[in-house]
Design a protein around this motif. Structure first.
Motif, PDB file in Angstrom:
ATOM      1  N   UNK A  79      17.984  10.687  -7.778  1.00 37.57           N
ATOM      2  CA  UNK A  79      19.079   9.859  -8.275  1.00 37.57           C
ATOM      3  C   UNK A  79      19.242   8.680  -7.328  1.00 37.57           C
ATOM      4  N   UNK A  80      19.794   7.608  -7.858  1.00 36.75           N
ATOM      5  CA  UNK A  80      19.985   6.387  -7.068  1.00 36.75           C
ATOM      6  C   UNK A  80      21.468   6.156  -6.828  1.00 36.75           C
ATOM      7  N   UNK A  81      21.833   5.917  -5.559  1.00 33.82           N
ATOM      8  CA  UNK A  81      23.202   5.548  -5.198  1.00 33.82           C
ATOM      9  C   UNK A  81      23.140   4.431  -4.166  1.00 33.82           C
ATOM     10  N   UNK A  82      24.221   3.659  -4.080  1.00 33.70           N
ATOM     11  CA  UNK A  82      24.287   2.640  -3.047  1.00 33.70           C
ATOM     12  C   UNK A  82      24.536   1.245  -3.586  1.00 33.70           C
ATOM     13  N   UNK A  83      25.202   0.425  -2.776  1.00 35.14           N
ATOM     14  CA  UNK A  83      25.543  -0.946  -3.167  1.00 35.14           C
ATOM     15  C   UNK A  83      24.476  -1.946  -2.763  1.00 35.14           C
ATOM     16  N   UNK A  84      23.365  -1.471  -2.227  1.00 37.96           N
ATOM     17  CA  UNK A  84      22.370  -2.373  -1.644  1.00 37.96           C
ATOM     18  C   UNK A  84      21.765  -3.350  -2.644  1.00 37.96           C
ATOM     19  N   UNK A  85      21.572  -2.937  -3.900  1.00 34.11           N
ATOM     20  CA  UNK A  85      20.991  -3.841  -4.894  1.00 34.11           C
ATOM     21  C   UNK A  85      21.930  -5.020  -5.152  1.00 34.11           C
ATOM     22  N   UNK A  86      23.224  -4.736  -5.311  1.00 36.07           N
ATOM     23  CA  UNK A  86      24.193  -5.808  -5.507  1.00 36.07           C
ATOM     24  C   UNK A  86      24.305  -6.707  -4.292  1.00 36.07           C
ATOM     25  N   UNK A  87      24.270  -6.101  -3.104  1.00 38.79           N
ATOM     26  CA  UNK A  87      24.340  -6.875  -1.872  1.00 38.79           C
ATOM     27  C   UNK A  87      23.094  -7.731  -1.715  1.00 38.79           C
ATOM     28  N   UNK A  88      21.941  -7.211  -2.099  1.00 38.81           N
ATOM     29  CA  UNK A  88      20.699  -7.978  -2.030  1.00 38.81           C
ATOM     30  C   UNK A  88      20.766  -9.210  -2.916  1.00 38.81           C
ATOM     31  N   UNK A  89      21.374  -9.081  -4.080  1.00 36.36           N
ATOM     32  CA  UNK A  89      21.525 -10.226  -4.979  1.00 36.36           C
ATOM     33  C   UNK A  89      22.373 -11.312  -4.324  1.00 36.36           C
ATOM     34  N   UNK A  90      23.458 -10.903  -3.666  1.00 34.77           N
ATOM     35  CA  UNK A  90      24.337 -11.860  -2.982  1.00 34.77           C
ATOM     36  C   UNK A  90      23.610 -12.497  -1.802  1.00 34.77           C
ATOM     37  N   UNK A  91      22.928 -11.677  -1.017  1.00 39.15           N
ATOM     38  CA  UNK A  91      22.234 -12.150   0.181  1.00 39.15           C
ATOM     39  C   UNK A  91      21.123 -13.139  -0.176  1.00 39.15           C
ATOM     40  N   UNK A  92      20.236 -12.743  -1.072  1.00 39.59           N
ATOM     41  CA  UNK A  92      19.120 -13.609  -1.424  1.00 39.59           C
ATOM     42  C   UNK A  92      19.604 -14.825  -2.207  1.00 39.59           C
ATOM     43  N   UNK A  93      20.680 -14.658  -2.974  1.00 41.04           N
ATOM     44  CA  UNK A  93      21.240 -15.788  -3.698  1.00 41.04           C
ATOM     45  C   UNK A  93      21.724 -16.885  -2.763  1.00 41.04           C
ATOM     46  N   UNK A  94      22.515 -16.535  -1.764  1.00 40.94           N
ATOM     47  CA  UNK A  94      23.030 -17.549  -0.842  1.00 40.94           C
ATOM     48  C   UNK A  94      21.920 -18.077   0.061  1.00 40.94           C
ATOM     49  N   UNK A  95      20.937 -17.237   0.394  1.00 37.20           N
ATOM     50  CA  UNK A  95      19.807 -17.694   1.204  1.00 37.20           C
ATOM     51  C   UNK A  95      18.937 -18.684   0.431  1.00 37.20           C
ATOM     52  N   UNK A  96      18.869 -18.522  -0.877  1.00 40.14           N
ATOM     53  CA  UNK A  96      18.125 -19.463  -1.713  1.00 40.14           C
ATOM     54  C   UNK A  96      18.873 -20.784  -1.818  1.00 40.14           C
ATOM     55  N   UNK A  97      20.186 -20.720  -1.826  1.00 41.09           N
ATOM     56  CA  UNK A  97      21.014 -21.919  -1.980  1.00 41.09           C
ATOM     57  C   UNK A  97      21.079 -22.743  -0.693  1.00 41.09           C
ATOM     58  N   UNK A  98      21.210 -22.067   0.454  1.00 39.48           N
ATOM     59  CA  UNK A  98      21.272 -22.791   1.747  1.00 39.48           C
ATOM     60  C   UNK A  98      20.268 -22.144   2.715  1.00 39.48           C
ATOM     61  N   UNK A  99      18.981 -22.279   2.465  1.00 40.54           N
ATOM     62  CA  UNK A  99      17.975 -21.578   3.273  1.00 40.54           C
ATOM     63  C   UNK A  99      17.977 -21.957   4.751  1.00 40.54           C
ATOM     64  N   UNK A 100      18.371 -23.180   5.068  1.00 44.10           N
ATOM     65  CA  UNK A 100      18.311 -23.639   6.460  1.00 44.10           C
ATOM     66  C   UNK A 100      19.622 -23.444   7.213  1.00 44.10           C
ATOM     67  N   UNK A 101      20.582 -22.796   6.588  1.00 43.16           N
ATOM     68  CA  UNK A 101      21.840 -22.470   7.265  1.00 43.16           C
ATOM     69  C   UNK A 101      21.530 -21.516   8.426  1.00 43.16           C
ATOM     70  N   UNK A 102      22.124 -21.766   9.586  1.00 46.18           N
ATOM     71  CA  UNK A 102      21.807 -20.968  10.774  1.00 46.18           C
ATOM     72  C   UNK A 102      22.948 -20.019  11.136  1.00 46.18           C
ATOM     73  N   UNK A 103      22.577 -18.805  11.431  1.00 45.55           N
ATOM     74  CA  UNK A 103      23.521 -17.775  11.861  1.00 45.55           C
ATOM     75  C   UNK A 103      23.198 -17.386  13.299  1.00 45.55           C
ATOM     76  N   UNK A 104      24.232 -17.274  14.116  1.00 45.56           N
ATOM     77  CA  UNK A 104      24.019 -16.902  15.509  1.00 45.56           C
ATOM     78  C   UNK A 104      24.070 -15.388  15.659  1.00 45.56           C
TER      79      UNK A 104
END
Length: 285
Positions: free
Chosen positions: A135-160
């Motif tokens: 069985x599959x559980x976990x929010x990781x798929x939804x979080x991955x969509x958010x993470x990769x979505x914002x990374x695609x939009x601002x790929x050169x944004x820098x995080x410390x």
């Protein structure tokens, strides 16, 4: 004010990221309590997991179709939910700097949905998983969509990052995806397929939206370039007037190009008020 009332108030006043965190924690606590109570009666099957986790059998989906979304609010253990909530807190709030709360919820739910679809496909297509019951559980798929979505939009944004320094967002996203790819034949292979499903949705959605936006701004740029006003001629100081008008036109065009370039890289919302007013005035000429 009681603790319960404080939590209700915090939930009501919080943004969508905080509300998702509260919901996931509440579901996790309820799942643990039910697991303990059922364990006392020697019943090892948690009915919440049984009814809301996504089964790898497609036949089960016909009787429990809601599990394509509900599994995204369940977690296997404390470490599982802790890691997911840390990521969604930081990445989700960064996402809200460029998108709306409604869009974040959409990414979370649709990322969960497409992650579940890819999970089902992998479990029923690849011979490696033949005969497995999972069985599959976990929010990781939804979080991955958010993470990769914002990374695609601002790929050169820098995080410390502590002990590392500044890292571009697309580097972190590539590392995130890389871990999922090399884990496709591991113990949690189905979960990593789900992560990739959510990530794929986030990338394609933002990429398509960005392409439309870029085309729009390219069109606006071409309009500005074609609408240069003819040089005015005055009998007195004729050569000086032409030179001054030409210089002003060149300067204005450079300002327009710089603003449009900023929009294509960072989005319209990153413009200052003065830049927005300048662009609006130029568009009316």
């Amino acid at each position: 004010m009681s603790i319960l009332n404080k939590l209700k108030l915090r939930y009501k006043q919080g943004n969508i990221v905080e509300k998702l965190i509260y919901i996931n924690i509440a579901v996790f606590v309820i799942t643990i309590l039910i697991n303990v109570l059922q364990g006392l009666y020697a019943n090892s099957t948690n009915f919440i997991v049984n009814w809301f986790a996504l089964d790898n059998s497609i036949n089960a989906l016909f009787t429990k179709p809601w599990t394509l979304l509900s599994y995204g609010f369940l977690h296997a253990d404390f470490l599982h939910i802790l890691m997911n909530l840390i990521v969604i807190y930081y990445i989700g709030n960064l996402f809200l700097e460029y998108f709306t709360q409604k869009q974040l919820l959409t990414f979370y739910l649709l990322g969960t949905f497409f992650g579940g679809v890819l999970y089902l496909f992998s479990q029923n297509y690849f011979p490696l998983f033949e005969g497995d019951n999972s069985v599959l559980v976990g929010a990781s798929a939804g979080i991955s969509a958010i993470f990769i979505g914002i990374a695609t939009y601002i790929p050169n944004y820098q995080i410390k990052l502590r002990f590392i320094g500044f890292v571009k967002l697309w580097h972190l996203a590539a590392f995130w995806i890389g871990l999922d790819i090399i884990s496709l034949i591991g113990n949690n292979a189905g979960g990593h397929f789900a992560h990739l499903g959510g990530a794929l949705f986030g990338f394609l959605y933002v990429n398509q939206a960005s392409n439309k936006e870029i085309k729009l701004f390219d069109y606006l740029s071409s309009l500005f370039k074609k609408k240069e006003k003819p040089l005015r001629t005055v009998h007195k100081n004729k050569n000086k007037t032409r030179k001054t008008t030409s210089q002003n036109t060149d300067l204005t065009q450079k300002q327009v190009d710089a603003i449009l370039d900023k929009i294509s890289k960072s989005g319209y919302d990153t413009l200052t008020k003065a830049e927005k007013e300048f662009l609006f005035k130029q568009g009316k000429k």
